[in-house]
Design a protein around this motif. Structure first.
Motif, PDB file in Angstrom:
ATOM      1  N   UNK A 110       4.376  30.836 -11.520  1.00  0.00           N
ATOM      2  CA  UNK A 110       4.098  29.523 -12.088  1.00  0.00           C
ATOM      3  C   UNK A 110       3.266  28.683 -11.138  1.00  0.00           C
ATOM      4  N   UNK A 111       2.739  27.590 -11.683  1.00  0.00           N
ATOM      5  CA  UNK A 111       2.107  26.548 -10.889  1.00  0.00           C
ATOM      6  C   UNK A 111       2.858  25.258 -11.163  1.00  0.00           C
ATOM      7  N   UNK A 112       3.256  24.570 -10.109  1.00  0.00           N
ATOM      8  CA  UNK A 112       3.992  23.318 -10.259  1.00  0.00           C
ATOM      9  C   UNK A 112       3.267  22.228  -9.494  1.00  0.00           C
ATOM     10  N   UNK A 113       3.089  21.091 -10.157  1.00  0.00           N
ATOM     11  CA  UNK A 113       2.435  19.946  -9.535  1.00  0.00           C
ATOM     12  C   UNK A 113       3.489  18.975  -9.012  1.00  0.00           C
ATOM     13  N   UNK A 166       6.110  14.764   8.910  1.00  0.00           N
ATOM     14  CA  UNK A 166       6.188  15.986   8.126  1.00  0.00           C
ATOM     15  C   UNK A 166       7.140  15.777   6.951  1.00  0.00           C
ATOM     16  N   UNK A 167       6.914  16.521   5.894  1.00  0.00           N
ATOM     17  CA  UNK A 167       7.734  16.395   4.689  1.00  0.00           C
ATOM     18  C   UNK A 167       8.334  17.739   4.331  1.00  0.00           C
ATOM     19  N   UNK A 168       9.639  17.759   4.071  1.00  0.00           N
ATOM     20  CA  UNK A 168      10.275  18.972   3.566  1.00  0.00           C
ATOM     21  C   UNK A 168      10.228  18.943   2.041  1.00  0.00           C
ATOM     22  N   UNK A 169       9.554  19.918   1.471  1.00  0.00           N
ATOM     23  CA  UNK A 169       9.439  20.037   0.026  1.00  0.00           C
ATOM     24  C   UNK A 169      10.262  21.236  -0.428  1.00  0.00           C
ATOM     25  N   UNK A 170      11.251  21.007  -1.273  1.00  0.00           N
ATOM     26  CA  UNK A 170      12.106  22.077  -1.786  1.00  0.00           C
ATOM     27  C   UNK A 170      11.621  22.462  -3.178  1.00  0.00           C
ATOM     28  N   UNK A 171      11.135  23.683  -3.300  1.00  0.00           N
ATOM     29  CA  UNK A 171      10.592  24.182  -4.563  1.00  0.00           C
ATOM     30  C   UNK A 171      11.564  25.179  -5.174  1.00  0.00           C
ATOM     31  N   UNK A 172      11.983  24.916  -6.407  1.00  0.00           N
ATOM     32  CA  UNK A 172      12.883  25.825  -7.122  1.00  0.00           C
ATOM     33  C   UNK A 172      12.040  26.890  -7.808  1.00  0.00           C
ATOM     34  N   UNK A 173      12.260  28.161  -7.397  1.00  0.00           N
ATOM     35  CA  UNK A 173      11.448  29.257  -7.904  1.00  0.00           C
ATOM     36  C   UNK A 173      11.907  29.674  -9.304  1.00  0.00           C
ATOM     37  N   UNK A 174      10.971  29.629 -10.251  1.00  0.00           N
ATOM     38  CA  UNK A 174      11.274  30.030 -11.630  1.00  0.00           C
ATOM     39  C   UNK A 174      10.298  31.076 -12.129  1.00  0.00           C
ATOM     40  N   UNK A 175       9.933  31.988 -11.261  1.00  0.00           N
ATOM     41  CA  UNK A 175       8.988  33.030 -11.636  1.00  0.00           C
ATOM     42  C   UNK A 175       7.562  32.608 -11.330  1.00  0.00           C
ATOM     43  N   UNK A 207       0.848  -1.196   0.000  1.00  0.00           N
ATOM     44  CA  UNK A 207       0.000   0.000   0.000  1.00  0.00           C
ATOM     45  C   UNK A 207       0.877   1.238   0.000  1.00  0.00           C
ATOM     46  N   UNK A 208       0.635   2.122  -0.957  1.00  0.00           N
ATOM     47  CA  UNK A 208       1.352   3.384  -1.048  1.00  0.00           C
ATOM     48  C   UNK A 208       0.346   4.523  -0.998  1.00  0.00           C
ATOM     49  N   UNK A 209       0.552   5.447  -0.072  1.00  0.00           N
ATOM     50  CA  UNK A 209      -0.314   6.621   0.040  1.00  0.00           C
ATOM     51  C   UNK A 209       0.147   7.658  -0.988  1.00  0.00           C
ATOM     52  N   UNK A 210      -0.729   8.058  -1.892  1.00  0.00           N
ATOM     53  CA  UNK A 210      -0.379   9.003  -2.949  1.00  0.00           C
ATOM     54  C   UNK A 210      -1.119  10.312  -2.764  1.00  0.00           C
ATOM     55  N   UNK A 211      -0.367  11.398  -2.849  1.00  0.00           N
ATOM     56  CA  UNK A 211      -0.926  12.744  -2.725  1.00  0.00           C
ATOM     57  C   UNK A 211      -0.454  13.601  -3.899  1.00  0.00           C
ATOM     58  N   UNK A 212      -1.273  14.563  -4.270  1.00  0.00           N
ATOM     59  CA  UNK A 212      -0.932  15.509  -5.338  1.00  0.00           C
ATOM     60  C   UNK A 212      -0.990  16.917  -4.755  1.00  0.00           C
ATOM     61  N   UNK A 213       0.024  17.703  -5.039  1.00  0.00           N
ATOM     62  CA  UNK A 213       0.161  19.024  -4.415  1.00  0.00           C
ATOM     63  C   UNK A 213       0.565  20.050  -5.465  1.00  0.00           C
ATOM     64  N   UNK A 214      -0.068  21.211  -5.421  1.00  0.00           N
ATOM     65  CA  UNK A 214       0.294  22.304  -6.328  1.00  0.00           C
ATOM     66  C   UNK A 214       0.897  23.443  -5.521  1.00  0.00           C
ATOM     67  N   UNK A 215       2.056  23.928  -5.966  1.00  0.00           N
ATOM     68  CA  UNK A 215       2.685  25.130  -5.413  1.00  0.00           C
ATOM     69  C   UNK A 215       2.548  26.230  -6.454  1.00  0.00           C
ATOM     70  N   UNK A 216       1.908  27.314  -6.075  1.00  0.00           N
ATOM     71  CA  UNK A 216       1.661  28.436  -6.982  1.00  0.00           C
ATOM     72  C   UNK A 216       2.283  29.697  -6.417  1.00  0.00           C
ATOM     73  N   UNK A 217       3.067  30.388  -7.230  1.00  0.00           N
ATOM     74  CA  UNK A 217       3.721  31.628  -6.807  1.00  0.00           C
ATOM     75  C   UNK A 217       3.274  32.750  -7.730  1.00  0.00           C
ATOM     76  N   UNK A 218       2.820  33.858  -7.150  1.00  0.00           N
ATOM     77  CA  UNK A 218       2.385  35.027  -7.918  1.00  0.00           C
ATOM     78  C   UNK A 218       3.097  36.269  -7.411  1.00  0.00           C
ATOM     79  N   UNK A 266       0.967  30.002  -2.623  1.00  0.00           N
ATOM     80  CA  UNK A 266      -0.206  29.207  -2.246  1.00  0.00           C
ATOM     81  C   UNK A 266       0.094  27.723  -2.459  1.00  0.00           C
ATOM     82  N   UNK A 267      -0.203  26.913  -1.437  1.00  0.00           N
ATOM     83  CA  UNK A 267       0.004  25.463  -1.499  1.00  0.00           C
ATOM     84  C   UNK A 267      -1.363  24.787  -1.383  1.00  0.00           C
TER      85      UNK A 267
END
Length: 380
Positions: A346-349, A335-344, A255-266, A276-277
């Protein structure tokens, strides 16, 4: 339900492992030679398959205890129940195209984690109990939330005593029963309930009485359909399914728990960013599974949806934004550390996967998610 359960539960019986092995071998051969590969699971009591959740009509079952005037069994929180070997075996059979049923699963008696919009029918799976407070009686199924897609009223999917089963799912279940080469009943007493006008437990009879179709029942107690079964196995479901998958030479996936997350930067101002997460479903509508979001360098912790954090300092392209994600924790996920590379702007899934056995998360960054555009036709 308690009025249909005897005060003394039916005797439980367990066959020898050798006998179960022979029956699993015969059942596997039947599955392999099915001409249409239409192996349908049309009746199962899934709750007893979950770790720590009691059954209904066994010696310590909830309905048995209520019939005796005793309190219900204390059990694990259903939100924390991890699918068992049997559940994951069914997943593999479905993925292989062997198990066929109503768009993968039909929950005829509802799901306390699922709610749907009355207007557009969009369904939402929650990481909490999405049930009505019954302010206006048990037939008021409003949960108090609104649809993120159309703004309509959300209602739970629970079937209370005296209510009909969902017509669409029930009709499809009957249709599949008419087509199935094999029906496998797992962990169910197959007992008719007077309070239910269209009981699901009549479905196995359709298969069992049809010429050329086969009915298999795995349960510790006798059932009303035992006389029309082709395979009757008295053992725990996990024991049978482990043997069956071995005979079919198929693996049982973890069993694998799957989640989908969007990081949006404006960008709001030259030196101000809105971050916004959002947890999302496969069609990019919001899903709730986070408790809080913290961004390294920001003193504010977002603890309520929408998870929004304002960054006042200028963020350069290529800079790393480190998020600390806190989940509901039903699967003991850390808890999970998510490292997001900022490229202006955008919305990243991000696709997140958690393995309860190892206690580890994996992260996969995807392209910008496509928003779902649909034409919604409402009934007149």
């Amino acid at each position: 339900m308690a009025e249909t359960a005897p005060k003394v539960a039916a005797e439980e019986r367990r066959e020898s492992l050798a006998a179960v092995d022979r029956e699993a071998d015969a059942l596997a051969k039947q599955i392999k030679k099915a001409s249409t590969l239409s192996f349908s699971l049309v009746q199962a009591s899934l709750h007893p398959l979950c770790t720590g959740i009691p059954d209904f009509r066994g010696p310590g079952g909830n309905w048995t205890l209520r019939a005796q005037g005793k309190p219900r069994t204390k059990h694990a929180n259903a939100l924390q129940a991890i699918p068992t070997l049997s559940h994951m075996a069914l997943v593999e059979l479905q993925n292989r195209g062997i198990l066929k049923l109503l768009e993968r699963i039909a929950e005829l008696h509802g799901n306390s984690n699922r709610e749907a919009c009355k207007d557009c029918n969009k369904e939402y799976m929650r990481d909490f109990r999405a049930v009505s407070t019954y302010k206006n009686g048990i037939h008021d199924h409003r949960t108090g939330r609104k649809c993120a897609r159309c703004g309509g009223t959300l209602v739970d999917s629970i079937i209370n005593f005296g209510e009909n089963l969902p017509k669409r799912d029930l009709d499809l279940a009957y249709q599949h029963a008419e087509l199935a080469d094999l029906c496998l009943v797992l962990g169910s007493s197959v007992t008719i309930t007077p309070a239910c006008i269209t009981p699901a437990c009549t479905i196995p009879t359709i298969v069992g009485e049809r010429k050329g179709a086969k009915l298999a029942v795995c349960n510790l107690q006798k059932t009303p359909v035992d006389g029309i079964t082709d395979y009757r196995i008295f053992t725990e479901t996990d024991i049978l399914m482990a043997k069956l998958m071995e005979k079919l030479d198929l693996p049982i996936p973890p069993f694998i728990l799957r989640r989908r997350l969007i990081v949006k930067v404006e960008t709001q101002e030259e030196d101000r960013r809105k971050v916004e997460v959002t947890g999302v479903d496969s069609d990019v509508t919001p899903v709730t599974f986070l408790q809080s979001v913290r961004l390294e360098g920001s003193r504010r912790i977002a603890r309520a949806e929408p998870y929004i954090i304002h960054v006042r300092d200028a963020v350069k392209t290529g800079a790393e934004m480190k998020f600390d994600l806190e989940f509901m924790g039903h699967y003991n996920e850390p808890n999970l550390e998510l490292v997001h590379s900022y490229n202006g702007n955008e919305e990243v899934l991000y696709l997140l996967e958690y393995n309860p056995e190892t206690g580890e998360w994996t992260i996969e960054r995807q392209e910008t998610p496509e928003r779902v555009v649909e034409c919604i036709v409402l009934d007149p």
